[in-house]
Write a protein that holds these residues in place. Structure first.
Motif, PDB file in Angstrom:
ATOM      1  N   VAL A  67       0.865  -1.118  -0.123  1.00 16.08           N
ATOM      2  CA  VAL A  67      -0.020  -0.143   0.043  1.00 16.08           C
ATOM      3  C   VAL A  67       0.752   1.193   0.134  1.00 16.08           C
ATOM      4  O   VAL A  67       1.919   1.349   0.737  1.00 16.08           O
ATOM      5  CB  VAL A  67      -0.823  -0.094   1.183  1.00 16.08           C
ATOM      6  CG1 VAL A  67      -1.597   1.392   1.362  1.00 16.08           C
ATOM      7  CG2 VAL A  67      -1.933  -1.169   1.263  1.00 16.08           C
ATOM      8  N   LEU A  68       0.613   2.361  -0.804  1.00 17.89           N
ATOM      9  CA  LEU A  68       1.090   3.463  -0.893  1.00 17.89           C
ATOM     10  C   LEU A  68       1.073   4.443   0.477  1.00 17.89           C
ATOM     11  O   LEU A  68      -0.135   4.552   1.118  1.00 17.89           O
ATOM     12  CB  LEU A  68       0.692   4.451  -2.145  1.00 17.89           C
ATOM     13  CG  LEU A  68       1.603   5.505  -2.434  1.00 17.89           C
ATOM     14  CD1 LEU A  68       3.228   5.065  -2.701  1.00 17.89           C
ATOM     15  CD2 LEU A  68       0.996   6.110  -3.538  1.00 17.89           C
ATOM     16  N   LEU A  69       1.854   4.768   1.313  1.00 16.47           N
ATOM     17  CA  LEU A  69       1.793   5.350   2.466  1.00 16.47           C
ATOM     18  C   LEU A  69       1.699   6.976   2.335  1.00 16.47           C
ATOM     19  O   LEU A  69       2.597   7.617   2.503  1.00 16.47           O
ATOM     20  CB  LEU A  69       2.908   5.090   3.300  1.00 16.47           C
ATOM     21  CG  LEU A  69       3.248   3.301   3.532  1.00 16.47           C
ATOM     22  CD1 LEU A  69       4.540   3.297   4.424  1.00 16.47           C
ATOM     23  CD2 LEU A  69       2.021   2.952   4.188  1.00 16.47           C
ATOM     24  N   VAL A  70       0.497   7.401   1.906  1.00 14.15           N
ATOM     25  CA  VAL A  70       0.164   8.614   1.634  1.00 14.15           C
ATOM     26  C   VAL A  70      -0.914   9.575   2.616  1.00 14.15           C
ATOM     27  O   VAL A  70      -0.804  10.628   2.544  1.00 14.15           O
ATOM     28  CB  VAL A  70      -0.392   8.863   0.298  1.00 14.15           C
ATOM     29  CG1 VAL A  70       0.668   8.400  -0.702  1.00 14.15           C
ATOM     30  CG2 VAL A  70      -1.691   8.216  -0.054  1.00 14.15           C
ATOM     31  N   GLY A  71      -1.558   8.613   3.568  1.00 19.97           N
ATOM     32  CA  GLY A  71      -2.332   9.245   4.215  1.00 19.97           C
ATOM     33  C   GLY A  71      -1.518   9.925   5.511  1.00 19.97           C
ATOM     34  O   GLY A  71      -0.528   9.754   5.752  1.00 19.97           O
ATOM     35  N   ALA A  72      -2.428  10.767   6.182  1.00 18.10           N
ATOM     36  CA  ALA A  72      -2.233  11.503   7.400  1.00 18.10           C
ATOM     37  C   ALA A  72      -2.711  10.731   8.705  1.00 18.10           C
ATOM     38  O   ALA A  72      -3.866  10.210   8.716  1.00 18.10           O
ATOM     39  CB  ALA A  72      -2.733  12.869   7.274  1.00 18.10           C
ATOM     40  N   TYR A  73      -1.886  10.551   9.722  1.00 13.29           N
ATOM     41  CA  TYR A  73      -2.348   9.863  10.990  1.00 13.29           C
ATOM     42  C   TYR A  73      -3.640  10.364  11.458  1.00 13.29           C
ATOM     43  O   TYR A  73      -3.854  11.704  11.367  1.00 13.29           O
ATOM     44  CB  TYR A  73      -1.304   9.927  11.936  1.00 13.29           C
ATOM     45  CG  TYR A  73      -1.872   9.523  13.160  1.00 13.29           C
ATOM     46  CD1 TYR A  73      -1.528   8.142  13.550  1.00 13.29           C
ATOM     47  CD2 TYR A  73      -2.265  10.168  14.281  1.00 13.29           C
ATOM     48  CE1 TYR A  73      -1.829   7.553  14.838  1.00 13.29           C
ATOM     49  CE2 TYR A  73      -2.797   9.705  15.684  1.00 13.29           C
ATOM     50  CZ  TYR A  73      -2.478   8.294  15.715  1.00 13.29           C
ATOM     51  OH  TYR A  73      -2.765   7.482  16.665  1.00 13.29           O
ATOM     52  N   PRO A  74      -4.530   9.647  11.541  1.00 10.84           N
ATOM     53  CA  PRO A  74      -4.595   8.299  11.776  1.00 10.84           C
ATOM     54  C   PRO A  74      -5.273   7.402  10.640  1.00 10.84           C
ATOM     55  O   PRO A  74      -5.994   6.221  10.936  1.00 10.84           O
ATOM     56  CB  PRO A  74      -5.710   8.196  12.867  1.00 10.84           C
ATOM     57  CG  PRO A  74      -6.756   8.999  12.866  1.00 10.84           C
ATOM     58  CD  PRO A  74      -5.817  10.349  12.159  1.00 10.84           C
ATOM     59  N   ALA A  75      -5.107   7.908   9.530  1.00 11.73           N
ATOM     60  CA  ALA A  75      -5.549   7.088   8.267  1.00 11.73           C
ATOM     61  C   ALA A  75      -4.936   5.646   8.245  1.00 11.73           C
ATOM     62  O   ALA A  75      -3.568   5.809   8.804  1.00 11.73           O
ATOM     63  CB  ALA A  75      -5.416   7.849   6.941  1.00 11.73           C
ATOM     64  N   ASP A  76      -5.608   4.635   7.604  1.00  7.02           N
ATOM     65  CA  ASP A  76      -5.266   3.398   7.502  1.00  7.02           C
ATOM     66  C   ASP A  76      -3.878   3.522   6.586  1.00  7.02           C
ATOM     67  O   ASP A  76      -3.113   2.451   6.951  1.00  7.02           O
ATOM     68  CB  ASP A  76      -6.161   2.542   6.978  1.00  7.02           C
ATOM     69  CG  ASP A  76      -7.366   2.120   8.082  1.00  7.02           C
ATOM     70  OD1 ASP A  76      -7.095   2.246   9.250  1.00  7.02           O
ATOM     71  OD2 ASP A  76      -8.285   1.534   7.353  1.00  7.02           O
TER      72      ASP A  76
END
Length: 121
Positions: A67-76
């Motif tokens: 998975v591409l890690l593009v979310g901001a905490y606390p996103a999955d």
């Protein structure tokens, strides 16, 4: 003449015995920080630099799910830098860049924690 007074209750109010007192996440975190000194390592500039180095090395991609890690905490899909072998306070394992991998918060908080609880990671 007899005076009547209000009778005092014979039973005091009982405290709940089954439920533990509610503790906020911040209180729990402070309590763990005090009992496990190594948790303070995560708050150092040294850790932040190492974390960024691992994320760049891994291309901001979860090494377990791709998975591409593009979310901001606390996103999955937010980035977590995880220890492949749990360090349990061992500074050599904690700071070893070869023991670190980029994973998604979803993977870290579910699959990885489950593996660790069962002693498989």
């Amino acid at each position: 003449m007899v005076r009547l007074t209000a009778a005092q209750p014979r039973l005091s109010s009982a405290k709940p015995r089954l439920a533990a007192p509610l503790q906020s996440d911040a209180d729990r975190s402070r309590s763990r920080d005090r009992s496990q000194g190594w948790r303070a390592w995560y708050k150092t500039a040294r850790w932040q630099k190492l974390r960024l180095k691992v994320l760049k090395r891994d291309g901001y991609v979860c090494q377990q799910t791709a998975v591409l890690l593009v979310g901001a905490y606390p996103a999955d899909d937010s980035a977590v830098v995880d220890h492949k072998v749990p360090h349990r306070g061992d500074p050599k394992l904690f700071w070893d860049i070869d023991n670190l991998q980029s994973v998604s918060k979803a993977y870290h908080d579910s699959t990885k924690q489950s593996l660790e609880r069962r002693g498989l990671a």
